[in-house]
Design an enzyme around this catalytic site. Sequence first.
Site, short mmCIF file in Angstrom:
data_model
loop_
_atom_site.label_atom_id
_atom_site.label_comp_id
_atom_site.label_asym_id
_atom_site.label_seq_id
_atom_site.Cartn_x
_atom_site.Cartn_y
_atom_site.Cartn_z
N ASP A 111 4.11 -19.99 1.39
CA ASP A 111 4.41 -20.89 0.51
C ASP A 111 3.71 -20.92 -0.98
O ASP A 111 2.89 -20.00 -0.94
CB ASP A 111 4.40 -22.29 1.00
N ASP B 38 -5.65 -17.93 2.05
CA ASP B 38 -4.91 -19.35 1.69
C ASP B 38 -5.64 -20.44 2.58
O ASP B 38 -5.50 -20.28 3.71
CB ASP B 38 -3.45 -19.34 2.07
N SER C 85 5.15 7.36 2.98
CA SER C 85 4.06 8.25 3.21
C SER C 85 2.97 7.76 3.99
O SER C 85 2.02 8.40 4.44
CB SER C 85 3.68 8.83 1.68
N GLU D 249 -2.74 9.84 3.92
CA GLU D 249 -2.94 8.12 3.18
C GLU D 249 -3.70 7.33 4.10
O GLU D 249 -4.57 6.43 3.65
CB GLU D 249 -1.89 7.75 2.63
N HIS E 230 0.75 -1.26 0.03
CA HIS E 230 -0.02 0.10 -0.04
C HIS E 230 1.03 1.18 -0.05
O HIS E 230 0.41 2.21 -0.42
CB HIS E 230 -0.93 0.19 1.04
N VAL F 231 1.47 3.80 -3.67
CA VAL F 231 1.10 5.34 -3.91
C VAL F 231 2.22 6.40 -4.09
O VAL F 231 2.77 6.34 -2.71
CB VAL F 231 0.05 5.77 -2.44
N HIS G 165 -0.73 -13.11 -0.81
CA HIS G 165 -2.30 -13.60 -0.20
C HIS G 165 -2.19 -14.86 0.39
O HIS G 165 -3.17 -15.24 0.92
CB HIS G 165 -3.17 -13.33 -1.23
N THR G 166 -0.97 -15.65 0.28
CA THR G 166 -0.63 -16.64 1.13
C THR G 166 -0.84 -16.66 2.60
O THR G 166 -1.13 -17.61 3.22
CB THR G 166 0.53 -17.47 0.57
N PRO H 103 -5.05 -1.12 -6.63
CA PRO H 103 -6.15 -2.12 -7.46
C PRO H 103 -7.07 -2.68 -6.38
O PRO H 103 -6.62 -3.27 -5.16
CB PRO H 103 -5.04 -3.10 -7.96
#
Length: 324
Positions: free
Chosen positions: A251, A243, A80, A89, A70, A74, A191-192, A161
């Site tokens: 992993d 996950d 920041s 932010e 994040h 940006v 995202h695991t 996104p």
Amino acid sequence: MKVPSSAAKAVILGLLLVNFTSLCFGALEVGFYRGKCGVADVESIVRGVVIARFSSDPTIVAALLRMQFHDCFVNGCDASLLLDGPFSEKTAPPNFSVRGFDIIDQAKTAIENVCPGVVSCADIISLATRDAVFLSGGGRYEVQTGRRDGLVSLAANVDLPGPSISVTDAIAAFAKKGLTATDMVLLLGGHTVGITHCSLISDRLYNYQNTGGPDPDMDLALVSILRSTCPQNAAVDNAVALDQMSPLVVDNSFYKQLLMRRGILPIDQALALDSSTKFTVISLANGVKFPAGFGEAMVKLGAVEVLTGTQGEIRRTCAAINGP
């Protein structure tokens, strides 16, 4: 050089072992602080703080990965995101659930006690994230340092996104940061160890695109499991692990699940279905390339639009720019 706009003034006043030494981005370099703090080892200080937190809260790995993403997406990797202020932010909705600021503050305080005015908050984010990934079973990649901290933090600049973005649009968003489609697939592999909330996936479970049924791209057994965690019209927005196999380990099981149509977020599952990314997913799911690839992608992420040299500043505290 990032120069504060007039609209920003109020905010400003208030903001496996893998070696990547051959990769160099601008003025960043591995071991930048070596010899700059006497006998103090900056990276060891950060590592000690992260180890202490990880021992009591392994979910901090996902938090730090999210923080770095994040921040870097940006206006570049300039810390920041750490700045306080009424329009900073931190106040943008996508950042409401970002956490781990206290870890960065703790590491910064420990470093300032032995080496004041030398180490940037931006570098501490990258170092802490690397150490957390390693503690959670990922590869240990070398972090390049030498970043300086930014002077501007505006919620209006936050354009991250979203979880339902198309693969085509996601590739374009990452390309604007100098990252390839392969980098994108690898970085989403973070995202695991991540989580989402039921409110962001309820449409996939109950009324996908107003069909009155679940998303046909989601495994029906997973739909059943997630419906028990996310009852329709529930008053509580429960957390869901991205996950479902090893949610606290860095992993490649994340990619294996995508091949079984068990991706939680729309963009995650789309990676295994889109022709531009599915072969990368297959390779990562079926091989041993993920640890090294993820480390290299994190190094590239950490080099996005960095401030170096005389740009920006070295903050005394991470939540505010230096005063007079």
